[in-house]
Write an enzyme that holds these catalytic residues in place. Structure first.
Site, short mmCIF file in Angstrom:
data_model
loop_
_atom_site.label_atom_id
_atom_site.label_comp_id
_atom_site.label_asym_id
_atom_site.label_seq_id
_atom_site.Cartn_x
_atom_site.Cartn_y
_atom_site.Cartn_z
N ASP A 117 -12.50 -9.88 -58.38
CA ASP A 117 -13.64 -9.75 -59.44
C ASP A 117 -13.98 -11.08 -59.82
OD1 ASP A 117 -11.31 -9.97 -60.99
OD2 ASP A 117 -12.17 -8.08 -62.28
N LEU A 154 -6.32 -9.56 -55.17
CA LEU A 154 -6.33 -8.21 -55.62
C LEU A 154 -7.52 -7.49 -55.79
CD1 LEU A 154 -3.62 -8.69 -58.51
CD2 LEU A 154 -3.17 -8.54 -56.07
N THR A 181 -1.47 -5.46 -62.06
CA THR A 181 -1.40 -6.39 -61.46
C THR A 181 -0.08 -6.88 -60.64
OG1 THR A 181 -1.66 -7.64 -63.49
CG2 THR A 181 -3.69 -7.36 -62.17
N ARG A 218 -15.36 0.24 -65.66
CA ARG A 218 -16.34 -0.21 -66.55
C ARG A 218 -17.79 -0.45 -65.69
NH1 ARG A 218 -12.35 -4.52 -69.06
NH2 ARG A 218 -11.33 -4.27 -67.07
C1 UD1 Z 1 -6.44 -9.60 -65.66
C2 UD1 Z 1 -5.15 -10.33 -66.38
C3 UD1 Z 1 -5.72 -11.06 -67.50
C4 UD1 Z 1 -6.87 -12.18 -67.21
C5 UD1 Z 1 -8.04 -11.65 -66.35
C6 UD1 Z 1 -8.64 -12.43 -65.79
C7 UD1 Z 1 -3.47 -8.81 -66.03
C8 UD1 Z 1 -2.76 -7.60 -66.53
N1 UD1 Z 1 -4.35 -9.16 -66.74
O1 UD1 Z 1 -7.19 -8.90 -66.65
O2 UD1 Z 1 -4.58 -11.62 -68.21
O3 UD1 Z 1 -7.52 -12.64 -68.36
O4 UD1 Z 1 -7.45 -10.50 -65.22
O5 UD1 Z 1 -9.96 -11.98 -65.21
O6 UD1 Z 1 -3.27 -9.02 -64.92
N2 UD1 Z 1 -6.18 -4.69 -59.68
C9 UD1 Z 1 -5.27 -4.23 -58.44
N3 UD1 Z 1 -4.26 -3.28 -58.70
C10 UD1 Z 1 -4.14 -2.92 -60.04
C11 UD1 Z 1 -4.64 -3.45 -61.07
C12 UD1 Z 1 -5.46 -4.53 -60.73
O7 UD1 Z 1 -5.42 -4.58 -57.23
O8 UD1 Z 1 -3.06 -2.02 -60.19
C13 UD1 Z 1 -7.12 -5.80 -59.32
C14 UD1 Z 1 -8.38 -5.38 -59.85
O9 UD1 Z 1 -8.99 -4.71 -58.52
C15 UD1 Z 1 -8.90 -6.75 -60.00
C16 UD1 Z 1 -7.81 -7.43 -60.40
O10 UD1 Z 1 -6.50 -7.10 -59.82
O11 UD1 Z 1 -9.47 -7.26 -58.93
C17 UD1 Z 1 -7.72 -7.54 -62.16
O12 UD1 Z 1 -7.73 -6.42 -62.45
P1 UD1 Z 1 -8.31 -6.09 -63.78
O13 UD1 Z 1 -7.98 -4.67 -64.47
O14 UD1 Z 1 -9.65 -6.42 -63.75
O15 UD1 Z 1 -7.76 -7.02 -65.01
P2 UD1 Z 1 -8.28 -7.42 -66.27
O16 UD1 Z 1 -8.09 -6.38 -67.31
O17 UD1 Z 1 -9.60 -8.39 -66.01
CA CA Z 2 -10.89 -8.13 -64.35
#
Ligand code: UD1
Ligand code: CA
Length: 459
Positions: free
Chosen positions: A105, A9, A81, A16
């Site tokens: 990430d 993903l 996600t 941020r």
């Molecule tokens: C997410 C998890 C959290 C976990 C954390 C670990 C969810 C809701 N939460 O939170 O439980 O502890 O990761 O690092 O999943 N992304 C997409 N499309 C979207 C949203 C996100 O591709 O619509 C990708 C982002 O680019 C990133 C990853 O998914 O690479 C995680 O998304 P991010 O928004 O960073 O989630 P966290 O708030 O960190």
């Molecule tokens: Ca994250």
């Protein structure tokens, strides 16, 4: 481990980071976060490798163009996600087995952990397996809520009660899923939460309510699963990565005088008994031989340094080669496929560009040597310049074995100085110098007696 597929993903905005660069293209030790994730993913030898892109999709895709084995799917808009995973459904149509889901990430994940994830998942015949870690500071992560020891659900920080926030076991955002029935289940996830997003971790409670097995794999080294959301976290993870690279180099026999200020990319090789002084950067495809000494403030990129060579302080060496027992610097610049011969010497303020310098040859002070082919046992005097550029094209200077180039010489290329020839100090060499001859171009010196006193009287 034959039927493993990987989805990464990487569509999120990375708000941020406060950056014009997509978050997953920020670098750790010279490689993007996404490259680090792909390196670990490849250890599973997956049948398919798909990246979900969205925010600045074209930039991310262009940065990954050298990987031929990647599939891309675009998530637009980014609704969370779970939504991101659904976008990858067509890329996995008709596939069976295990899907490993990685986050773009989370760059430090080891191959060992990924292998354990798949093994744990398959052995438990689980619908889902979640990688977790127990950390000191769980802030920002989803928390693992257990009942009777088993994972019951994952709650995001923003939706958690005070008690749930006290939980120190976190969701790494790394999962293994049974592909069969996965997408239908993901479709049942609702965005009823603080962020109005489709949360993939909701799969846990859905599978549990249906009586399916959900496993966890808790890593021993929480640093492996640290996610990057801010520049401060980027810097912290860079430091962790650097420390583990430096520990490996020391274990392999290199002396790092101050590992805290030694900056080495993961792709660099250093042979035993080499000493690296503080503030050195070694980058890209660089190899340092045995018994070398690399002094403070040196930066070496995509270059090869031979055994027992010395690089003195503040040199920059890119795309070049320094052969065994040679000495370079201080303050020298080698670039564009410069090749410094065995036991040769490059001294202070000398620049070499696309120049081959033979065995035992010396350019000890202040010189520019560009597009030159210089033989063995040649002495290049201080202030020598190859005039290689006529404003339109570059030309070659050839200096044969044993030649002696006096100080303050300009060599107007294309030009050849023959074997054993001698060029007098201050010569502008416009014509080839035959072997064994002396070239001089400066006129005879004239001394005018009493000139200084005469000028003073005139004023
Ligand atoms: C997410 C998890 C959290 C976990 C954390 C670990 C969810 C809701 N939460 O939170 O439980 O502890 O990761 O690092 O999943 N992304 C997409 N499309 C979207 C949203 C996100 O591709 O619509 C990708 C982002 O680019 C990133 C990853 O998914 O690479 C995680 O998304 P991010 O928004 O960073 O989630 P966290 O708030 O960190
Ligand atoms: Ca994250």
């Amino acid at each position: 481990m034959s039927d493993v597929h990987v989805v990464v993903l990487a569509a999120g905005k990375g708000t941020r980071m406060k950056s014009a660069l997509p978050k997953v293209l920020h670098r750790i030790a010279g490689e993007s976060l996404l490259d680090h994730v792909l390196n670990s993913a490849r250890s599973l030898a997956p049948r398919t490798l798909t990246i979900v892109i969205g925010h600045q999709a074209d930039d991310v895709k262009a940065a990954m163009s050298r990987h031929a084995d990647l599939g891309f799917v675009v998530q637009e808009p980014q609704l969370g996600t779970a939504h991101a995973l659904l976008v990858a459904e067509p890329a996995l149509a008709g596939q069976r087995g295990t899907l490993v889901l990685l986050s773009g990430d989370v760059p430090l994940l080891s191959a060992h952990t990924l292998e354990s994830l798949v093994n744990t998942h398959v052995a438990a015949r689980a619908a889902a397996t979640v990688v977790t870690a127990v950390v000191e500071a769980p802030r920002g992560y989803g928390r693992i809520v257990r009942d009777g020891g088993r994972i019951a659900r994952i709650v995001e920080e923003k939706d958690a009660t005070d008690d749930e926030r006290d939980v120190r076991e976190i969701n790494a955002g790394i999962y293994a899923f049974e592909l069969d029935g996965l997408f239908d289940t993901v479709r049942s996830i609702r965005a009823e939460n603080a962020q109005r997003e489709y949360y993939l971790p909701d799969l846990v409670s859905i599978y549990r309510s249906r009586g399916r097995v959900v496993e966890t794999l808790t890593v021993d080294q929480p640093r492996e699963i640290l996610g990057i959301n801010t520049r401060a976290e980027l810097a912290a993870i860079e430091t962790l990565f650097r420390m583990s690279t430096n520990e490996r180099l020391m274990a392999e026999g290199a002396t790092l005088v101050d590992p805290g200020t030694t900056y080495v990319h993961g792709s660099v090789r250093i042979v035993a008994d080499t000493v690296i002084h503080p503030g050195v950067s070694l980058e890209g495809r660089t190899t340092i031989g045995a018994g070398c000494e690399i002094h403070s403030g040196v930066r070496i990129v995509n270059s090869t340094i031979g055994d027992r060579a010395t690089v003195l302080n503040h040199c920059v060496i890119t795309d070049s080669r320094v052969r065994a027992r040679a000495s370079v610097g201080p303050f020298a610049h080698l670039r564009g496929h410069a090749d410094v011969g065995e036991a040769a010497k490059i001294g202070n303020f000398v620049e070499l560009k696309k120049t081959v310098l033979g065995t035992n040859s010396k350019a000890s002070h202040l010189a520019y040597l560009g597009d030159a082919v210089i033989g063995d046992q040649v002495n290049i005097g201080a202030g020598t310049i190859t005039c290689n550029y006529d404003g339109e094209r570059k030309h070659v200077t050839t200096i044969k074995d044993g030649a002696f180039i006096g100080s303050d010489t300009q060599l107007i290329a294309p030009i050849t100085v023959g074997e054993g020839a001698y060029v007098g100090t201050g010569t502008t060499v416009r014509e080839d110098v035959p072997p064994g001859s002396l070239a001089v171009s400066a006129g005879k010196q004239r001394n005018i007696e009493g000139w200084v006193a005469a000028r003073r009287r005139k004023r």
